[in-house]
Design an enzyme around this catalytic site. Sequence first.
Site, PDB file in Angstrom:
ATOM      1  N   GLY A   1       0.838  -1.191   0.000  1.00  0.00           N
ATOM      2  CA  GLY A   1       0.000   0.000   0.000  1.00  0.00           C
ATOM      3  C   GLY A   1       0.872   1.240   0.000  1.00  0.00           C
ATOM      4  O   GLY A   1       2.055   1.175   0.361  1.00  0.00           O
TER       5      GLY A   1
ATOM      6  N   GLN B   1       3.330   9.848   1.338  1.00  0.00           N
ATOM      7  CA  GLN B   1       4.630   9.149   1.360  1.00  0.00           C
ATOM      8  C   GLN B   1       5.518   9.544   0.184  1.00  0.00           C
ATOM      9  O   GLN B   1       6.728   9.338   0.232  1.00  0.00           O
ATOM     10  CB  GLN B   1       4.428   7.626   1.421  1.00  0.00           C
ATOM     11  CG  GLN B   1       3.764   7.191   2.738  1.00  0.00           C
ATOM     12  CD  GLN B   1       3.584   5.701   2.820  1.00  0.00           C
ATOM     13  OE1 GLN B   1       2.591   5.168   2.343  1.00  0.00           O
ATOM     14  NE2 GLN B   1       4.556   5.007   3.390  1.00  0.00           N
TER      15      GLN B   1
ATOM     16  N   CYS C   1       6.172  -0.181   7.484  1.00  0.00           N
ATOM     17  CA  CYS C   1       5.812   1.033   6.745  1.00  0.00           C
ATOM     18  C   CYS C   1       7.013   1.448   5.913  1.00  0.00           C
ATOM     19  O   CYS C   1       8.140   1.489   6.419  1.00  0.00           O
ATOM     20  CB  CYS C   1       5.426   2.152   7.715  1.00  0.00           C
ATOM     21  SG  CYS C   1       4.919   3.669   6.882  1.00  0.00           S
ATOM     22  N   LEU C   2       6.761   1.762   4.641  1.00  0.00           N
ATOM     23  CA  LEU C   2       7.861   2.159   3.752  1.00  0.00           C
ATOM     24  C   LEU C   2       8.509   3.457   4.230  1.00  0.00           C
ATOM     25  O   LEU C   2       9.648   3.737   3.867  1.00  0.00           O
ATOM     26  CB  LEU C   2       7.346   2.321   2.316  1.00  0.00           C
ATOM     27  CG  LEU C   2       6.876   1.005   1.662  1.00  0.00           C
ATOM     28  CD1 LEU C   2       6.182   1.291   0.342  1.00  0.00           C
ATOM     29  CD2 LEU C   2       8.039   0.042   1.473  1.00  0.00           C
TER      30      LEU C   2
ATOM     31  N   HIS D   1      -4.223   1.299   7.807  1.00  0.00           N
ATOM     32  CA  HIS D   1      -2.866   1.871   7.885  1.00  0.00           C
ATOM     33  C   HIS D   1      -2.751   3.075   6.944  1.00  0.00           C
ATOM     34  O   HIS D   1      -2.186   4.111   7.306  1.00  0.00           O
ATOM     35  CB  HIS D   1      -1.870   0.752   7.532  1.00  0.00           C
ATOM     36  CG  HIS D   1      -0.433   1.138   7.416  1.00  0.00           C
ATOM     37  ND1 HIS D   1       0.547   0.639   8.250  1.00  0.00           N
ATOM     38  CD2 HIS D   1       0.224   1.944   6.533  1.00  0.00           C
ATOM     39  CE1 HIS D   1       1.717   1.138   7.903  1.00  0.00           C
ATOM     40  NE2 HIS D   1       1.562   1.932   6.850  1.00  0.00           N
ATOM     41  N   GLU D   2      -3.322   2.945   5.727  1.00  0.00           N
ATOM     42  CA  GLU D   2      -3.200   4.032   4.733  1.00  0.00           C
ATOM     43  C   GLU D   2      -4.066   5.238   5.112  1.00  0.00           C
ATOM     44  O   GLU D   2      -3.635   6.389   4.944  1.00  0.00           O
ATOM     45  CB  GLU D   2      -3.564   3.540   3.330  1.00  0.00           C
ATOM     46  CG  GLU D   2      -2.763   2.351   2.807  1.00  0.00           C
ATOM     47  CD  GLU D   2      -1.272   2.492   2.936  1.00  0.00           C
ATOM     48  OE1 GLU D   2      -0.766   3.631   3.041  1.00  0.00           O
ATOM     49  OE2 GLU D   2      -0.582   1.453   2.975  1.00  0.00           O
TER      50      GLU D   2
ATOM     51  N   HIS E   1      -2.321   7.314   7.479  1.00  0.00           N
ATOM     52  CA  HIS E   1      -1.334   8.217   6.856  1.00  0.00           C
ATOM     53  C   HIS E   1      -1.999   9.526   6.416  1.00  0.00           C
ATOM     54  O   HIS E   1      -1.408  10.599   6.535  1.00  0.00           O
ATOM     55  CB  HIS E   1      -0.705   7.578   5.619  1.00  0.00           C
ATOM     56  CG  HIS E   1       0.486   6.712   5.888  1.00  0.00           C
ATOM     57  ND1 HIS E   1       1.646   7.186   6.467  1.00  0.00           N
ATOM     58  CD2 HIS E   1       0.720   5.400   5.615  1.00  0.00           C
ATOM     59  CE1 HIS E   1       2.537   6.194   6.537  1.00  0.00           C
ATOM     60  NE2 HIS E   1       1.991   5.099   6.031  1.00  0.00           N
TER      61      HIS E   1
HETATM   62  O1  GNR Z   1       4.132  -2.573   2.479  1.00  0.00           O
HETATM   63  C1  GNR Z   1       3.467  -2.444   3.510  1.00  0.00           C
HETATM   64  N1  GNR Z   1       3.107  -3.553   4.197  1.00  0.00           N
HETATM   65  C2  GNR Z   1       2.215  -3.534   5.254  1.00  0.00           C
HETATM   66  C3  GNR Z   1       2.149  -4.659   6.056  1.00  0.00           C
HETATM   67  C4  GNR Z   1       1.260  -4.706   7.113  1.00  0.00           C
HETATM   68  C5  GNR Z   1       0.435  -3.637   7.362  1.00  0.00           C
HETATM   69  C6  GNR Z   1       0.502  -2.500   6.575  1.00  0.00           C
HETATM   70  C7  GNR Z   1       1.386  -2.458   5.513  1.00  0.00           C
HETATM   71  S1  GNR Z   1       1.445  -1.042   4.511  1.00  0.00           S
HETATM   72  C8  GNR Z   1       3.113  -1.092   3.997  1.00  0.00           C
HETATM   73  C9  GNR Z   1       3.391  -0.015   2.976  1.00  0.00           C
HETATM   74  C10 GNR Z   1       3.177   1.340   3.600  1.00  0.00           C
HETATM   75  O2  GNR Z   1       3.971   1.891   4.307  1.00  0.00           O
HETATM   76  N2  GNR Z   1       2.035   1.926   3.363  1.00  0.00           N
HETATM   77  O3  GNR Z   1       1.749   3.098   3.936  1.00  0.00           O
HETATM   78 NI    NI Z   2       2.905   3.163   5.769  1.00  0.00          NI
END
Ligand code: GNR
Ligand code: NI
Length: 185
Positions: free
Chosen positions: A46, A51, A94-95, A136-137, A140
């Site tokens: 995601g 980001q 999270c990236l 999670h997104e 953000h």
């Molecule tokens: O790549 C991602 N893997 C992930 C794994 C578990 C829960 C959420 C994520 S999102 C993350 C990519 C990211 O930072 N998205 O904002």
């Molecule tokens: Ni993230």
Amino acid sequence: MAIRPIICLPDPRLRLVSKPVAKVDEGVRALMDDMLETMYDAPGVGLAAIQIAESTRVVVIDTAKKDDPPTPLFFVNPVITWSSEEKSTHEEGCLSIPDYYEEIERPARVRVRFLDRDGNQQEMDTEGLLATCIQHEIDHLNGVLFIDYLSRLKRERAIKKFAKAAKRSADDPDDDRPKMGGPRE
Ligand code: GNR
Ligand code: NI
């Protein structure tokens, strides 16, 4: 399409509340294409626009397994309209917080309302990794990071690691040693 740089902790832009999209036009679709390419390259499941330093409420997700055909999903102005009482726990990363992973508990299923790539309103019921990922997104988009759900001790430890790494690069721009790990971590 272009792969764009991903901003990382402690960049303060990760704490911005992103602005709603007024109209899903060609500019928004071009942004989504860049986001998808950047996410696949990383790789991640995601990506929120902030980001790549675009403070707008746009999310891309693809939770397809590695050997399955891609299933890109595009969410503009996503809103959670229902969450299950039932919780589930997933290891999250999270990236924008490289090489840091923790188990996070969230609602197991959520319903999300959003505009699709064509600007049409949609509603989708999610579960499993997709449910975790969309939560999670959307966090953000509101300037919230998964480390905010950790105990204060764990969160501050995580943030401190990144502050140290950022300071080291600022002091010595040629220092491109890996910013995580090592005997003192
Ligand atoms: O790549 C991602 N893997 C992930 C794994 C578990 C829960 C959420 C994520 S999102 C993350 C990519 C990211 O930072 N998205 O904002
Ligand atoms: Ni993230």
